[in-house]
Motif scaffolding. Structure first.
Motif, short mmCIF file in Angstrom:
data_model
loop_
_atom_site.label_atom_id
_atom_site.label_comp_id
_atom_site.label_asym_id
_atom_site.label_seq_id
_atom_site.Cartn_x
_atom_site.Cartn_y
_atom_site.Cartn_z
N ALA A 291 0.69 -1.33 -0.07
CA ALA A 291 0.09 0.10 -0.02
C ALA A 291 0.90 1.07 0.13
N LEU A 292 1.77 1.29 0.87
CA LEU A 292 2.96 2.51 0.66
C LEU A 292 3.49 2.57 -0.56
N THR A 293 3.92 1.64 -0.97
CA THR A 293 4.65 1.63 -2.46
C THR A 293 3.53 2.09 -3.34
N THR B 139 9.47 2.89 1.31
CA THR B 139 9.20 1.53 1.94
C THR B 139 10.21 0.66 1.88
N VAL B 140 10.52 -0.05 2.86
CA VAL B 140 11.49 -1.01 2.67
C VAL B 140 10.66 -2.34 2.01
N ILE C 39 5.17 5.94 13.42
CA ILE C 39 5.77 5.44 12.12
C ILE C 39 7.29 5.63 12.28
N ASP C 40 7.74 4.23 12.10
CA ASP C 40 9.31 3.98 12.07
C ASP C 40 9.82 4.30 10.84
N VAL C 41 10.67 5.20 10.71
CA VAL C 41 11.25 5.67 9.57
C VAL C 41 12.88 5.77 9.37
N VAL D 138 12.93 5.81 4.33
CA VAL D 138 12.25 4.76 3.77
C VAL D 138 11.59 4.27 5.18
N ILE D 139 10.37 4.08 5.08
CA ILE D 139 9.24 3.59 5.90
C ILE D 139 9.46 2.19 6.41
#
Length: 178
Positions: free
Chosen positions: A3-5, A11-12, A137-139, A149-150
């Motif tokens: 979903a992020l991509t 994102t990773v 949110i870990d970034v 990158v999330i």
């Protein structure tokens, strides 16, 4: 991650598995990171160096959902809190040695004002994407590409240390008292 991509957010890349049966023919580049579905403070996050370690770890998870993702050249990551569409701030962390790439000699980059504005933008966009009234949110900041990158969006993120480090009263924000 998908979903992020699809939303154009960094994102990773990862793969998710629900049982050890799904791991049998898995092709993995080592080192890799394996994360348990539940946990806090990195307790279920393991860096795996080879197939033998991966096989042992698979047996220890007992069918729990896990994520597998690459080890990235990251020295600094942030826990960012978003509440009711407001970016409350970030708490900086240095990457633990156990998650670093063995031959990583990168220095911690200077993260400027523009990069911090980008961090805020992607966190607000991620919270909106997942319709989160509250999330942590870990970034990470990639040293090789000088970009964010999330790692994950946590709907039930703990905030005790965030409050201590930033002075932001997260509970009051959640309750709409501030």
């Amino acid at each position: 991650g998908t979903a992020l991509t699809n939303a154009g957010l960094p994102t990773v890349s990862y793969r998710s598995f629900g049982s050890s049966d799904n791991w049998k023919n898995l092709k993995v580049e080592f080192p890799t990171i394996v994360k348990g579905r539940f946990g806090s403070h990195g307790r279920t996050v393991k860096k795996v160096e080879n197939q033998k370690e991966l096989d042992e770890l698979v047996r220890s998870y007992k069918g729990d959902n896990v994520l597998i993702q690459p080890v990235l050249p990251i020295k600094v990551w942030f826990r960012c809190i978003v509440c009711n569409g407001e970016y409350l701030g970030e708490m900086k962390h240095k990457q633990k040695d156990r998650f670093k790439i063995a031959d990583c000699t990168l220095q911690i980059s200077k993260i400027g004002e523009e990069e911090m504005e980008e961090l805020k933008r992607i966190c607000l966009a991620a919270a909106k994407l997942f319709d989160c009234d509250y999330c942590g949110i870990d970034v990470g900041y990639r040293e090789d590409t000088k970009s964010w990158v999330i790692f994950e969006v946590n709907r039930t993120a703990q905030f005790k240390y965030f409050e201590k480090r930033t002075g932001v009263n997260v509970a009051a924000k959640i309750l709409g008292l501030q």
